[in-house]
Every structure is written in structure tokens, then in C-alpha cells.
Design a protein around this motif. Structure first.
Motif, PDB file in Angstrom:
ATOM      1  N   GLU A 106      -0.080   6.612  -1.235  1.00 20.95           N
ATOM      2  CA  GLU A 106       0.042   5.849   0.009  1.00 20.95           C
ATOM      3  C   GLU A 106      -0.850   6.390   1.120  1.00 20.95           C
ATOM      4  OE1 GLU A 106       3.529   4.459   3.179  1.00 20.95           O
ATOM      5  OE2 GLU A 106       4.035   5.567   1.361  1.00 20.95           O
ATOM      6  N   ILE A 107      -0.970   7.699   1.211  1.00 18.16           N
ATOM      7  CA  ILE A 107      -1.755   8.322   2.285  1.00 18.16           C
ATOM      8  C   ILE A 107      -3.173   8.631   1.845  1.00 18.16           C
ATOM      9  CG2 ILE A 107      -1.925  10.314   3.832  1.00 18.16           C
ATOM     10  CD1 ILE A 107       1.106  10.494   3.782  1.00 18.16           C
ATOM     11  N   TYR A 108      -3.309   9.263   0.666  1.00 17.47           N
ATOM     12  CA  TYR A 108      -4.611   9.776   0.241  1.00 17.47           C
ATOM     13  C   TYR A 108      -5.602   8.684  -0.133  1.00 17.47           C
ATOM     14  CZ  TYR A 108      -2.008  14.148   0.020  1.00 17.47           C
ATOM     15  OH  TYR A 108      -1.237  15.223   0.336  1.00 17.47           O
TER      16      TYR A 108
END
Length: 275
Positions: free
Chosen positions: A46-48
């Protein structure tokens, strides 16, 4: 690289390739596979996924890599005596036993290094190996392999133990093996080459291909092998022991039991001559 993920670009990847690939091809291929797997994982995070881009490794990046050549290192029949003599001189008995067992079982390097004492059945003469293909496979415990294993110290759960390794088991026998190869005058033989040697030397004994594959843990290649061949351990043992005896004969090694038989026969002949 002293870079953040966001700083990785296609241009930097190609520059890396041109610098590292010519002199470190094997390590470069491994590093590239690991990096690509990591970037793909980041792409699903989700973030990377907003930081790392798996598309920086393009076809152009990998197209210039030289093709990986199939290795053909293998012990020849006439090299067996020299190889065994040199390996049996290795001061570390665990490494010496491990290398001999690699050749005589045809197992993969990590498979053999990972066997525990509970995997060796001295009563029914078998070894259970954690197979990367089928999960588990059971192979015969042949007489010579049984002998060299029984001589090993039981200082942990691992058959091929190492008190200096963090895992408690043998990790890298390459240095000792390379020294033995230098003594024997043999070049370029790897640990996996010993596994390859098992399959190649089996042809001298006309060992059935299916038996060789089952002992080595290869996937069945034909319909008959996949669905109609279920070989019991005793049948595998018959062929496996035949191959082991042939290899030892070429190496000039005599088992203690065989030596006792020869001595007994010699005594009988001598007594007969006296009479």
C-alpha cells in the motif's frame, strides 16, 4: 548502492549492469533476481508502491546479459581414486564425510546438509531427505555411507554438524573441497558437480534411468514413470548399492566387512597350500 528506492532508475540499472556483469556474472544474476522480486513485492504494498518501481528493470536491461551456460563439471571414472584419496585427507571429518556422501547419494547440497539424526534409520537402512520437489523422499542408506555417518560426532540434531556455524550445521565446504581438488589435480568441480557425477557414473552400471531419478529426486519425465512405477526401497537399494560398490572399486576403497572376507579367504587358501 547507497541510494534510496526512489533514486533507482533504468539508467542507473544499466550502468550497474555494465560495471558488474563482465566480472561477476553469477553474483550479478542472483542480485538482479532478488532485486526484481523485492521491487515486485513493493509494487503490491500500500505504501511502498508509490516509492519503488519494478519497471526500472526493462528487457533492454536484461537483453545484454550473456546467456547462462549449462555447467558440465563431473567426476570421470579415472578421477575417482584421486578424488577420494584427497577428500579423505581433509582434517575436518564432517566435511570429508559430507563430500563423499554427496557423491554417493546424488542429493542436492542443502538437502544433504539438512538431514538430522532422526532422518537416518540404521535399522531399516534408509535416509529421509527433505526434497524441494516432492517434499520428502526416502533413499537407501548404503553400506559405505552408513559407515562414514556412524563415525561422525553426535553433538547436535544435525548429522553434518558445525559448532562454529550459527545454524549448528555445515554451511560451506567449498574451501576444503577446493584444496582437495588441487591435491587431486582436478579443476572446476563444484558441490553440485558431485550430484551430476552420481547420475553420470550410474550409466557404467546400467542403472535404470527411473531409479536414478527417484534416488536423486528428479521429477518423472515420462507417463509410465509418473503413473505406473512405484519402486520399493529394497529395489532402489539393489541398484544404489551396486553403484556404490562400483564407485568404491574404481577408487580402490575396500569396506571393513569386505576386507575381513578377503582375509578369511586368504587364510583358507594358505591353509590349503600347507596341506
Amino acid at each position: 548502492m547507497h541510494l534510496t528506492l526512489a533514486e533507482l532508475t533504468t539508467e542507473r540499472m544499466e550502468s550497474w549492469l555494465s560495471k558488474e556483469a563482465p566480472s561477476r556474472m553469477t553474483q550479478f544474476r542472483l542480485a538482479l533476481r532478488l532485486l526484481k522480486a523485492f521491487l515486485n513485492w513493493c509494487g503490491g504494498h500500500e505504501i511502498y508502491k508509490t516509492i519503488a518501481d519494478a519497471n526500472i528493470i526493462t528487457r533492454k536491461t536484461t537483453a545484454n546479459l550473456p546467456r547462462k551456460q549449462a555447467k558440465t563439471d563431473c567426476l570421470q571414472r579415472e578421477q575417482l581414486a584421486g578424488w577420494f584419496a584427497a577428500v579423505r585427507q581433509i582434517q575436518n571429518p564432517v566435511i570429508a564425510a559430507y563430500l563423499q556422501a554427496l557423491l554417493l547419494t546424488g542429493a542436492r547440497r542443502e538437502e544433504l546438509a539438512g538431514i538430522r539424526w532422526e532422518d537416518v534409520d540404521f535399522r531399516w537402512k534408509s535416509i529421509t531427505i527433505r526434497d524441494k520437489v516432492e517434499g520428502l523422499r526416502i533413499i537407501p542408506l548404503t553400506p559405505f555411507v552408513e559407515q562414514i555417518i556412524q563415525w561422525l560426532p553426535r553433538r547436535s540434531q544435525w548429522v553434518f554438524s558445525s559448532p562454529t556455524a550459527a545454524s549448528g550445521r555445515l554451511q560451506e565446504p567449498r574451501i576444503a573441497h577446493n584444496k582437495a581438488l588441487a591435491i587431486a589435480g582436478i579443476e572446476g568441480l563444484t558441490s553440485h558437480g558431485l550430484r551430476r557425477s552420481f547420475g553420470s557414473l550410474a550409466e557404467w552400471c546400467e542403472m535404470p534411468v527411473g531409479v536414478v531419478a527417484q534416488i536423486m529426486g528428479h521429477k518423472p519425465s515420462a507417463t509410465a514413470e509418473k503413473h505406473y512405477r512405484v519402486r520399493p526401497l529394497d529395489l532402489l537399494r539393489k541398484w544404489h548399492t551396486t553403484l556404490e560398490n562400483w564407485i568404491l572399486e574404481q577408487a580402490g576403497i575396500v569396506l571393513p566387512a569386505q576386507q575381513e572376507e578377503q582375509e578369511a579367504l586368504r587364510l583358507v587358501v594358505n591353509e590349503s597350500g600347507k596341506k
